[in-house]
Enzyme design. Sequence first.
Site, mmCIF file in Angstrom:
data_model
loop_
_atom_site.group_PDB
_atom_site.id
_atom_site.type_symbol
_atom_site.label_atom_id
_atom_site.label_comp_id
_atom_site.label_asym_id
_atom_site.label_seq_id
_atom_site.Cartn_x
_atom_site.Cartn_y
_atom_site.Cartn_z
ATOM 1 N N THR A 208 0.870 -1.176 0.000
ATOM 2 C CA THR A 208 0.000 0.000 0.000
ATOM 3 C C THR A 208 0.907 1.225 0.000
ATOM 4 O O THR A 208 2.122 1.096 0.199
ATOM 5 C CB THR A 208 -0.896 0.041 1.257
ATOM 6 O OG1 THR A 208 -0.053 0.186 2.423
ATOM 7 C CG2 THR A 208 -1.727 -1.211 1.406
ATOM 8 N N VAL B 6 7.382 -2.538 7.173
ATOM 9 C CA VAL B 6 7.370 -1.072 7.249
ATOM 10 C C VAL B 6 7.980 -0.491 5.973
ATOM 11 O O VAL B 6 9.117 -0.796 5.614
ATOM 12 C CB VAL B 6 8.136 -0.573 8.490
ATOM 13 C CG1 VAL B 6 8.183 0.951 8.498
ATOM 14 C CG2 VAL B 6 7.488 -1.109 9.760
ATOM 15 N N LYS B 7 7.175 0.338 5.292
ATOM 16 C CA LYS B 7 7.626 0.934 4.026
ATOM 17 C C LYS B 7 8.198 2.319 4.317
ATOM 18 O O LYS B 7 7.551 3.139 4.994
ATOM 19 C CB LYS B 7 6.425 1.019 3.091
ATOM 20 C CG LYS B 7 6.764 1.085 1.620
ATOM 21 C CD LYS B 7 5.479 0.914 0.825
ATOM 22 C CE LYS B 7 5.701 0.970 -0.639
ATOM 23 N NZ LYS B 7 4.424 1.060 -1.362
ATOM 24 N N LEU B 8 9.399 2.549 3.811
ATOM 25 C CA LEU B 8 10.131 3.790 4.098
ATOM 26 C C LEU B 8 10.607 4.410 2.800
ATOM 27 O O LEU B 8 10.985 3.676 1.869
ATOM 28 C CB LEU B 8 11.383 3.466 4.933
ATOM 29 C CG LEU B 8 11.173 2.769 6.267
ATOM 30 C CD1 LEU B 8 12.460 2.065 6.700
ATOM 31 C CD2 LEU B 8 10.727 3.776 7.315
#
Length: 217
Positions: free
Chosen positions: A27, A82-84
């Site tokens: 997402t 976790v998207k960074l």
Amino acid sequence: MKFFIDTAEVAEIKTWADSGFLDGVTTNPSLIKSSGRDMLEVIAEICAVIDTPVSAEVAALDHPTMLKEAMVLKDIAPNVVVKLPTTLDGLKTCRHLANIGVRTNLTLCFSANQALLAAKAGATYISPFIGRMDDINLDGMNLIRDIRNIYSSFQFKTQILAASIRTVNHVSDAALAGADVATIPASILGKLVHHPLTDKGLEAFVNDWKSTGQTIL
Ligand code: E4P
């Protein structure tokens, strides 16, 4: 190659999870906006539908706040990744999370150097954005090939996640270029199986079979 679905629409995820082809979900803030849903709620709902990796993106741009947000996101469910952003602050946060065993997806990657840094920071996934490169006459597939060469030469474990997939050819081209994963919108997933010669051939087989008058069951 693994297939992730690029959406925050729970109904789409359920449909594709039932097909047995889905290996994960990605997402981003724009997809959350399109869903009209509360981010924390929708990520929890997605994680209840599917136990494969689900990328949820931080909103902050500075390392200390990113880290705080990451802790909230990773506590939603064990399958949250976790998207960074691939920035210095994102990479610092990535290194910190890798050290404590939290999986990460470094997003908005547009160069081999960014991918190299992400691997050195211990990223689980690096997301080169193919379609957005093609949009400005750059070659997204060449970037995937370059990253594959670098990661293989130095035996980095970071997985290459081909993102910003816009066409069916992007999927097979990314596989040929050595991507480990493609994150694909539902509209493109639905088109992957279609071939006019399959439809034409099947129609002929159905008609010929009927004319034999035989049954199998
Ligand atoms: C990937 O993780 C991103 O969510 C996505 O692939 C971006 O695609 P877009 O360029 O079509 O917005």
